[in-house]
Design a protein around this motif. Structure first.
Motif, PDB file in Angstrom:
ATOM      1  N   GLY A 137       0.811  -1.217   0.000  1.00  0.00           N
ATOM      2  CA  GLY A 137       0.000   0.000   0.000  1.00  0.00           C
ATOM      3  C   GLY A 137       0.840   1.261   0.000  1.00  0.00           C
ATOM      4  O   GLY A 137       0.640   2.164  -0.827  1.00  0.00           O
ATOM      5  N   LEU A 138       1.810   1.333   0.927  1.00  0.00           N
ATOM      6  CA  LEU A 138       2.681   2.508   0.982  1.00  0.00           C
ATOM      7  C   LEU A 138       3.564   2.598  -0.257  1.00  0.00           C
ATOM      8  O   LEU A 138       3.819   3.698  -0.770  1.00  0.00           O
ATOM      9  CB  LEU A 138       3.547   2.453   2.245  1.00  0.00           C
ATOM     10  CG  LEU A 138       2.814   2.577   3.579  1.00  0.00           C
ATOM     11  CD1 LEU A 138       3.787   2.404   4.736  1.00  0.00           C
ATOM     12  CD2 LEU A 138       2.089   3.913   3.676  1.00  0.00           C
ATOM     13  N   GLY A 139       4.040   1.459  -0.732  1.00  0.00           N
ATOM     14  CA  GLY A 139       4.868   1.461  -1.935  1.00  0.00           C
ATOM     15  C   GLY A 139       4.093   1.940  -3.144  1.00  0.00           C
ATOM     16  O   GLY A 139       4.608   2.717  -3.969  1.00  0.00           O
ATOM     17  N   MET A 140       2.855   1.483  -3.269  1.00  0.00           N
ATOM     18  CA  MET A 140       2.006   1.911  -4.382  1.00  0.00           C
ATOM     19  C   MET A 140       1.739   3.413  -4.296  1.00  0.00           C
ATOM     20  O   MET A 140       1.822   4.138  -5.305  1.00  0.00           O
ATOM     21  CB  MET A 140       0.695   1.142  -4.347  1.00  0.00           C
ATOM     22  CG  MET A 140      -0.241   1.446  -5.504  1.00  0.00           C
ATOM     23  SD  MET A 140      -1.877   0.703  -5.264  1.00  0.00           S
ATOM     24  CE  MET A 140      -2.514   1.741  -3.929  1.00  0.00           C
ATOM     25  N   VAL A 198       9.645  -3.080  -3.186  1.00  0.00           N
ATOM     26  CA  VAL A 198       8.924  -3.922  -4.149  1.00  0.00           C
ATOM     27  C   VAL A 198       7.621  -3.235  -4.553  1.00  0.00           C
ATOM     28  O   VAL A 198       7.285  -3.149  -5.744  1.00  0.00           O
ATOM     29  CB  VAL A 198       8.631  -5.311  -3.553  1.00  0.00           C
ATOM     30  CG1 VAL A 198       7.770  -6.139  -4.502  1.00  0.00           C
ATOM     31  CG2 VAL A 198       9.927  -6.039  -3.240  1.00  0.00           C
ATOM     32  N   GLY A 199       6.879  -2.738  -3.551  1.00  0.00           N
ATOM     33  CA  GLY A 199       5.648  -2.015  -3.848  1.00  0.00           C
ATOM     34  C   GLY A 199       5.905  -0.745  -4.637  1.00  0.00           C
ATOM     35  O   GLY A 199       5.135  -0.388  -5.537  1.00  0.00           O
ATOM     36  N   LEU A 200       7.003  -0.051  -4.322  1.00  0.00           N
ATOM     37  CA  LEU A 200       7.367   1.167  -5.046  1.00  0.00           C
ATOM     38  C   LEU A 200       7.626   0.868  -6.523  1.00  0.00           C
ATOM     39  O   LEU A 200       7.091   1.557  -7.408  1.00  0.00           O
ATOM     40  CB  LEU A 200       8.602   1.797  -4.409  1.00  0.00           C
ATOM     41  CG  LEU A 200       9.251   2.948  -5.201  1.00  0.00           C
ATOM     42  CD1 LEU A 200       8.283   4.115  -5.342  1.00  0.00           C
ATOM     43  CD2 LEU A 200      10.556   3.390  -4.543  1.00  0.00           C
ATOM     44  N   GLU A 201       8.454  -0.139  -6.789  1.00  0.00           N
ATOM     45  CA  GLU A 201       8.758  -0.473  -8.179  1.00  0.00           C
ATOM     46  C   GLU A 201       7.506  -0.899  -8.935  1.00  0.00           C
ATOM     47  O   GLU A 201       7.316  -0.547 -10.100  1.00  0.00           O
ATOM     48  CB  GLU A 201       9.814  -1.574  -8.229  1.00  0.00           C
ATOM     49  CG  GLU A 201      11.201  -1.091  -7.854  1.00  0.00           C
ATOM     50  CD  GLU A 201      12.284  -2.034  -8.349  1.00  0.00           C
ATOM     51  OE1 GLU A 201      12.134  -3.242  -8.144  1.00  0.00           O
ATOM     52  OE2 GLU A 201      13.248  -1.547  -8.949  1.00  0.00           O
TER      53      GLU A 201
END
Length: 554
Positions: A369-372, A437-440
């Motif tokens: 969630g935070l990465g997205m 991972v979520g960010l990428e």
């Protein structure tokens, strides 16, 4: 100078033009600094005595004057180097076979090569002990029939376990490069009269150089920072990561443990820089619009050699898994092979498994969630220093778990935040180790979304926040789900960082299995490993289903 000042204030005003997103960006930036950057700096500073009351080089002097620590450095570096050489060789041969053979067997081999991804990092040490330990199946056979005595414990046991554990990393990178290689290059070499061996040596391998170098760097760092295999099968042979752990729990010497951690950070940071700035956009002439499936088939001699090596290695991987499964369902494998379910009956194991699932679920929700959210902000909003923030977030994936664990102890084991041993700290640790991972996934998906959809929503009066909730979030859902499943899957088998911050009542399944294996309770360790493998395989199945349905790959 005046122009620069005007540009700065202009960008700052744009940043605050949407105060909700600006505040979220600042909160995320502070969280990244506090939960990723601060632990690494805490380790670095503590290695110089800062935080313990003085600034000194005494701990580095002690490191270089103590044979135990020098041996741990040498063993870690040499084992990682040998592991890298063998993994790159096997991965290259394996990739050559599966990308240039279209048989069912080749496709099956590709699946088998990825099997180690579903297992805890120390599963192969456990399997090697079952086969080659003091009372191992093969050890007893060779001793009874030929009088041969040997021990898998020690340096070479660690190397073999590392080769098996990190092979999928090398294979995926090299296989991807070879699969996307333009077949016209090999065809041209063949038309000019070169045999396949010469074509492989002069054309294929040079064009696969990018994937090979990436694989070598990653495998070397993973081998160098290996934590669990030395603890289980290394016996008394010292390695950097395991010695850092023993220095903390056995001597409570945080300064020397920090020094050991520094020697793990340095190569990881160098490799991360190479990956980020030199190889991130590397796209050699190997890539074309054509499918790698059109590559020239292997000649009989080349196919025989590559298939023979691949078959031997796949057989060994499968044997490792079979041994663990058998060890879970028999009393004492090799001694009393009668069927039993007793190894699954321990309540402690199920308690740790339940807690692992809860912690991994929470960490996966937060990380994805935070990465997205961060991916959306970095891709669409005028955030000052966005490149630096992205760099620091992704660096969390590169920091060795041992270093992160020591850093969390230094920061959260005293005032003002005494969180060591709490479930909250376990969740935060896993969240910020995997948030990259979520960010990428978020950034990758945002690049696929046409900004005109958001502009149209704003023009129709939707506003930035409503547009994000109603337009962007649904479009980002495949990235969120993929990141969630991947983070949950990896968090379930995570061990090197959380082992420093657990306490009685907050033990996790992977750490519990490590304790069982270290104390030679192989049956119970195999049973819990089997359960973890089943859970992770189910996660991989879900991930593949998501990829098939959405076309989005993490």
């Amino acid at each position: 100078m005046q122009q620069k000042n005007n540009s700065f204030w202009s960008n700052w005003k744009k940043f605050w033009s949407e105060p909700g997103f600006a505040i979220l960006s600042l909160i995320l930036a502070l969280a990244i600094l506090f939960f990723i950057v601060a632990p690494v700096f805490a380790v670095l500073l503590r290695s110089f005595g800062i935080g313990a009351g003085t600034l000194t080089l005494d701990y580095y002097e002690q490191f270089f004057s103590t044979s135990l620590y020098l041996n741990s450095l040498w063993n870690s570096v040499s084992a990682a180097f040998i592991t890298t050489i063998v993994v790159i060789f096997l991965s290259t041969v394996f990739s050559l076979y599966v990308t240039r053979s279209h048989s069912f067997l080749a496709k099956s081999y590709r699946g088998a090569a990825l099997l180690p991804l579903v297992a805890p990092p120390f599963i192969f040490s456990l399997a090697l002990i079952i086969l080659f330990g003091s009372n191992g199946v093969i050890t007893q056979f060779l001793n009874n029939w030929f009088g041969w005595e040997f021990s898998i414990y020690g340096y070479w046991g660690v190397v073999i376990a590392q080769i098996l554990a990190y092979f999928p990393v090398g294979f995926m990178l090299i296989e991807s490069t070879m699969r996307n290689m333009s077949p016209s290059l090999e065809q041209a070499s063949s038309d000019l009269g070169a045999g396949q061996w010469r074509t492989l040596r002069k054309v294929v391998l040079p064009l696969a150089k990018s994937g090979i170098i990436k694989a070598a760097l990653l495998v070397f760092v993973m081998g160098l920072s290996d934590f669990s295999n030395p603890l289980i099968i290394g016996e008394s042979v010292p390695f950097l990561a395991s010695e850092a752990y023993l220095t903390v729990v056995g001597q409570n010497n945080m300064e020397l443990a920090a020094v050991l951690g520094v020697f793990l950070i340095i190569p990881s940071f160098i490799v991360f820089l190479f990956q980020t700035y030199f190889f991130k956009d590397a796209n050699l002439e190997t890539i074309s619009g054509e499918s790698g499936g059109n590559n020239i088939p292997l000649t009989k001699p080349v196919k025989f050699v590559s298939s023979f090596i691949s078959t031997l290695f796949v057989s060994f991987i499968l044997l490792m898994f079979v041994m663990v499964v058998l060890g879970a369902f028999v009393n004492i494998i090799g001694v009393d092979n009668s069927f039993t379910l007793d190894h699954f009956s321990g309540q402690t194991g199920w308690d740790t498994l339940n807690l692992s699932i809860i912690v991994s679920l929470l960490a996966a929700l937060l990380a994805s969630g935070l990465g997205m959210l961060q991916g959306f902000l970095l891709a669409r909003k005028p955030i000052p220093g966005k490149k630096a923030l992205e760099f620091l977030t992704l660096f969390g994936l590169a920091v060795p778990g041992t270093v992160m664990g020591i850093g969390y102890v230094l920061i959260f084991n005293g005032p003002p935040l005494f969180l060591t041993g709490t479930v909250l700290l376990l969740v935060l640790n896993m969240t910020f180790r995997k948030i990259g991972v979520g960010l990428e996934a978020g950034v990758s998906k945002m690049h696929q979304i046409d900004s005109s959809m958001e502009e149209a929503s704003n023009d129709l009066g939707g506003g930035p926040y409503r547009t994000f909730l109603k337009i962007v979030m649904p479009l980002l859902s495949p990235a969120f789900i993929s990141g969630f499943v991947y983070t949950f899957m990896t968090a379930m088998v995570s061990i090197s960082s959380v082992i420093f911050i657990i306490a009685p009542g907050t033990n996790l399944a992977a750490v519990y299995i490590l304790d069982l294996a270290s104390s030679a309770r192989i049956g119970m360790a195999s049973a819990m490993s089997f359960v973890l493998i089943v859970i992770v395989i189910a996660c991989m199945g879900i991930l593949k289903l998501i990829e098939k349905r959405t076309g989005f790959k993490i």
